[in-house]
Motif scaffolding. Sequence first.
Motif, PDB file in Angstrom:
ATOM      1  N   LEU A 199    -103.276 -81.922 -72.463  1.00  0.00           N
ATOM      2  CA  LEU A 199    -101.996 -81.443 -72.992  1.00  0.00           C
ATOM      3  C   LEU A 199    -101.847 -81.833 -74.462  1.00  0.00           C
ATOM      4  O   LEU A 199    -102.383 -82.870 -74.880  1.00  0.00           O
ATOM      5  N   PRO A 200    -101.086 -81.064 -75.247  1.00  0.00           N
ATOM      6  CA  PRO A 200    -100.877 -81.430 -76.660  1.00  0.00           C
ATOM      7  C   PRO A 200    -100.170 -82.767 -76.797  1.00  0.00           C
ATOM      8  O   PRO A 200    -100.463 -83.544 -77.710  1.00  0.00           O
ATOM      9  N   ASP A 201     -99.218 -83.045 -75.911  1.00  0.00           N
ATOM     10  CA  ASP A 201     -98.535 -84.347 -75.888  1.00  0.00           C
ATOM     11  C   ASP A 201     -98.835 -85.003 -74.552  1.00  0.00           C
ATOM     12  O   ASP A 201     -98.513 -84.413 -73.511  1.00  0.00           O
ATOM     13  N   VAL A 202     -99.408 -86.196 -74.582  1.00  0.00           N
ATOM     14  CA  VAL A 202     -99.691 -86.857 -73.302  1.00  0.00           C
ATOM     15  C   VAL A 202     -98.370 -87.258 -72.638  1.00  0.00           C
ATOM     16  O   VAL A 202     -97.337 -87.362 -73.303  1.00  0.00           O
ATOM     17  N   THR A 203     -98.414 -87.460 -71.349  1.00  0.00           N
ATOM     18  CA  THR A 203     -97.257 -87.949 -70.613  1.00  0.00           C
ATOM     19  C   THR A 203     -97.453 -89.441 -70.377  1.00  0.00           C
ATOM     20  O   THR A 203     -98.513 -89.869 -69.918  1.00  0.00           O
TER      21      THR A 203
END
Length: 211
Positions: A199-203
């Motif tokens: 993902l572009p932003d990790v969770t």
Amino acid sequence: MGVELDLETEPIQAAELCGDHLEQVRAFTHDLADQGEILGLIGPVEIPRLWSRHILNCAVVAPLLRPGVVGDVGSGAGLPGLVLAILRPDVSFVLIEPMERRVAWLNDQVASLALANVTVTRARAEEVHPEHPFDQVTARAVSAFRTLIPLTAPLLRSGGELVLMKGARAEEEIEGAAKAIRKYRLHDVEVVTLGEGVLPDVTRVIRATVE
Ligand SMILES: C[S@@+](CC[C@H](N)C(=O)[O-])C[C@H]1O[C@@H](n2cnc3c(N)ncnc32)[C@H](O)[C@@H]1O
């Protein structure tokens, strides 16, 4: 009539992360893009990045859940509660949300997605006293860890687990929550990073177990 739909192209990762449940997740995502702004569920700037910053960020949490009952505190638009309920039909979910309009949206989605594993409770978390305490509790964007602990930890059975979606400052939030961690007898408090390279932003998720 909905707002003009300006939803980003469905990312390729959606198929991988949602598997057999992609159609349901897609239906939820499109409904949220279509009605979310009008219903005050989501800001307009979020719609073009609904998949990559919201839906799939929630989807990566699904493997952390165990069969049992999960309480999702402050479900709002259904993030992460509805996304997780779609992806994990083997888990029961109680979505806890105080705002009437959001509760109506959640109930409508439960009906239209035919989710048999979800109940929606209109309440603040501190008013909820489940007959059978939950096995896990999730929350996203509700409050800082320090203030979230008193709202969420009392809902858990002994040995139950918090799975709280957090931003880049998760470690700092843990440092700032030392007193509440002790008071509510949390242990194994850790940050896990999910969706790296996907993902572009990790969770980032704070996990913690109650004694
Ligand atoms: C910023 S929204 C986030 C909604 C959703 N979790 C998301 O990530 O999009 C915070 C939500 O928490 C709910 N909320 C605030 N205080 C709460 C409480 N004490 N108990 C349960 N829900 C609460 C609000 O009504 C709101 O829907």
